[in-house]
Design a protein around this motif. Structure first.
Motif, PDB file in Angstrom:
ATOM      1  N   GLN A   1     -35.108  64.875 135.719  1.00 47.22           N
ATOM      2  CA  GLN A   1     -34.870  64.174 134.447  1.00 47.22           C
ATOM      3  C   GLN A   1     -33.521  64.561 133.855  1.00 47.22           C
ATOM      4  O   GLN A   1     -32.773  63.703 133.368  1.00 47.22           O
ATOM      5  CB  GLN A   1     -35.978  64.505 133.430  1.00 47.22           C
ATOM      6  CG  GLN A   1     -37.308  63.892 133.756  1.00 47.22           C
ATOM      7  CD  GLN A   1     -38.430  64.467 132.911  1.00 47.22           C
ATOM      8  OE1 GLN A   1     -38.379  65.615 132.464  1.00 47.22           O
ATOM      9  NE2 GLN A   1     -39.467  63.663 132.703  1.00 47.22           N
TER      10      GLN A   1
ATOM     11  N   THR B   1     -40.178  66.304 124.997  1.00 54.30           N
ATOM     12  CA  THR B   1     -41.122  65.839 126.020  1.00 54.30           C
ATOM     13  C   THR B   1     -42.159  66.904 126.371  1.00 54.30           C
ATOM     14  O   THR B   1     -43.335  66.588 126.586  1.00 54.30           O
ATOM     15  CB  THR B   1     -40.359  65.417 127.297  1.00 54.30           C
ATOM     16  OG1 THR B   1     -39.454  64.365 126.953  1.00 54.30           O
ATOM     17  CG2 THR B   1     -41.302  64.948 128.385  1.00 54.30           C
ATOM     18  N   TYR B   2     -41.751  68.160 126.430  1.00 49.82           N
ATOM     19  CA  TYR B   2     -42.617  69.228 126.931  1.00 49.82           C
ATOM     20  C   TYR B   2     -43.141  70.161 125.832  1.00 49.82           C
ATOM     21  O   TYR B   2     -43.724  71.193 126.133  1.00 49.82           O
ATOM     22  CB  TYR B   2     -41.878  70.036 127.998  1.00 49.82           C
ATOM     23  CG  TYR B   2     -41.605  69.217 129.241  1.00 49.82           C
ATOM     24  CD1 TYR B   2     -42.559  69.118 130.248  1.00 49.82           C
ATOM     25  CD2 TYR B   2     -40.420  68.515 129.392  1.00 49.82           C
ATOM     26  CE1 TYR B   2     -42.336  68.354 131.373  1.00 49.82           C
ATOM     27  CE2 TYR B   2     -40.178  67.738 130.517  1.00 49.82           C
ATOM     28  CZ  TYR B   2     -41.143  67.660 131.502  1.00 49.82           C
ATOM     29  OH  TYR B   2     -40.918  66.892 132.618  1.00 49.82           O
TER      30      TYR B   2
ATOM     31  N   LEU C   1     -37.258  56.532 143.367  1.00 48.51           N
ATOM     32  CA  LEU C   1     -36.957  57.898 142.930  1.00 48.51           C
ATOM     33  C   LEU C   1     -36.088  58.596 143.962  1.00 48.51           C
ATOM     34  O   LEU C   1     -35.106  59.259 143.609  1.00 48.51           O
ATOM     35  CB  LEU C   1     -38.239  58.693 142.678  1.00 48.51           C
ATOM     36  CG  LEU C   1     -38.048  60.157 142.287  1.00 48.51           C
ATOM     37  CD1 LEU C   1     -37.271  60.261 140.969  1.00 48.51           C
ATOM     38  CD2 LEU C   1     -39.381  60.852 142.158  1.00 48.51           C
TER      39      LEU C   1
ATOM     40  N   GLN D   1     -44.504  71.227 139.837  1.00 47.21           N
ATOM     41  CA  GLN D   1     -44.054  69.872 139.513  1.00 47.21           C
ATOM     42  C   GLN D   1     -43.268  69.829 138.202  1.00 47.21           C
ATOM     43  O   GLN D   1     -42.335  69.056 138.064  1.00 47.21           O
ATOM     44  CB  GLN D   1     -45.245  68.916 139.450  1.00 47.21           C
ATOM     45  CG  GLN D   1     -44.860  67.460 139.384  1.00 47.21           C
ATOM     46  CD  GLN D   1     -44.115  66.994 140.629  1.00 47.21           C
ATOM     47  OE1 GLN D   1     -44.520  67.263 141.752  1.00 47.21           O
ATOM     48  NE2 GLN D   1     -43.005  66.288 140.424  1.00 47.21           N
ATOM     49  N   VAL D   2     -43.629  70.676 137.244  1.00 42.36           N
ATOM     50  CA  VAL D   2     -42.902  70.701 135.971  1.00 42.36           C
ATOM     51  C   VAL D   2     -41.438  71.077 136.216  1.00 42.36           C
ATOM     52  O   VAL D   2     -40.528  70.431 135.687  1.00 42.36           O
ATOM     53  CB  VAL D   2     -43.560  71.677 134.963  1.00 42.36           C
ATOM     54  CG1 VAL D   2     -42.702  71.863 133.716  1.00 42.36           C
ATOM     55  CG2 VAL D   2     -44.947  71.185 134.580  1.00 42.36           C
TER      56      VAL D   2
ATOM     57  N   ASP E   1     -39.671  68.089 137.853  1.00 40.19           N
ATOM     58  CA  ASP E   1     -39.489  66.978 136.916  1.00 40.19           C
ATOM     59  C   ASP E   1     -38.362  67.247 135.931  1.00 40.19           C
ATOM     60  O   ASP E   1     -37.536  66.365 135.664  1.00 40.19           O
ATOM     61  CB  ASP E   1     -40.782  66.703 136.147  1.00 40.19           C
ATOM     62  CG  ASP E   1     -41.878  66.113 137.016  1.00 40.19           C
ATOM     63  OD1 ASP E   1     -41.592  65.645 138.139  1.00 40.19           O
ATOM     64  OD2 ASP E   1     -43.048  66.126 136.567  1.00 40.19           O
TER      65      ASP E   1
END
Length: 166
Positions: free
Chosen positions: A130, A151-152, A5, A122-123, A126
């Motif tokens: 992404q 996704t969310y 990553l 973290q959201v 991410d």
């Protein structure tokens, strides 16, 4: 996995550093000087640096991965400004997109008002990673946006009110 990553993020930062566009400045007053920190009404810490190439000092005690994501955000404003955030920051902090989790504004002189919201979420991190990875894979902004929304859509807060890319 963590090294992979980190490598992907670093590669994306290097590629995007040559082609990132600046976010459009807002109409608000420029009441912060370079290096100055202040708290936004929601409590987020904000700091001005001369450009996106200079990260804010509130990242000094953060992990290298976190600093890389902020660097990525600074070079990929043209991508993450089109992506909503699903952490609830639209309501709690008045954010308009995932970009605002990292950058409040890019001023006409190129200076950047950074926001520390992303350091606690973290959201936010991410979605930024992404989105930029998908852009590097050749996906369009609309394809990336559709992926993020899909996704969310369940199990997360309401998204920011971010316009859909054309």
């Amino acid at each position: 996995m963590k090294k992979k990553l980190l490598f992907i993020i670093l590669a994306a930062v290097l590629v995007l550093s040559a082609c990132g566009d600046k976010a459009q400045p807002s109409e608000k007053e420029h009441d912060m000087a370079h290096g100055e920190q202040k708290h936004a009404p929601n409590g987020d810490l904000q700091e001005v640096t001369a450009s996106a190439a200079t990260l804010p000092s509130f990242l000094d005690d953060k992990s290298e991965d976190m600093r890389l994501v902020y660097q990525l955000a600074g070079t990929a404003t043209d991508v993450i400004d089109w992506m909503p955030c699903y952490c609830g920051c639209g309501e709690s902090a008045g954010h308009g997109s995932n970009l605002n989790c990292f950058i409040d504004e890019v001023r006409e002189d190129g200076s950047v008002v950074w926001d520390d919201h992303g350091t606690r979420c973290q959201v936010c991190l991410d979605i930024a990673v992404q989105s930029v990875m998908m852009k590097q894979e050749g996906k369009t902004l609309k394809e990336i946006r559709e992926f993020i929304d899909e996704t969310y859509k369940e199990g997360y807060a309401l998204p920011t009110d971010t316009p859909m890319p054309a």
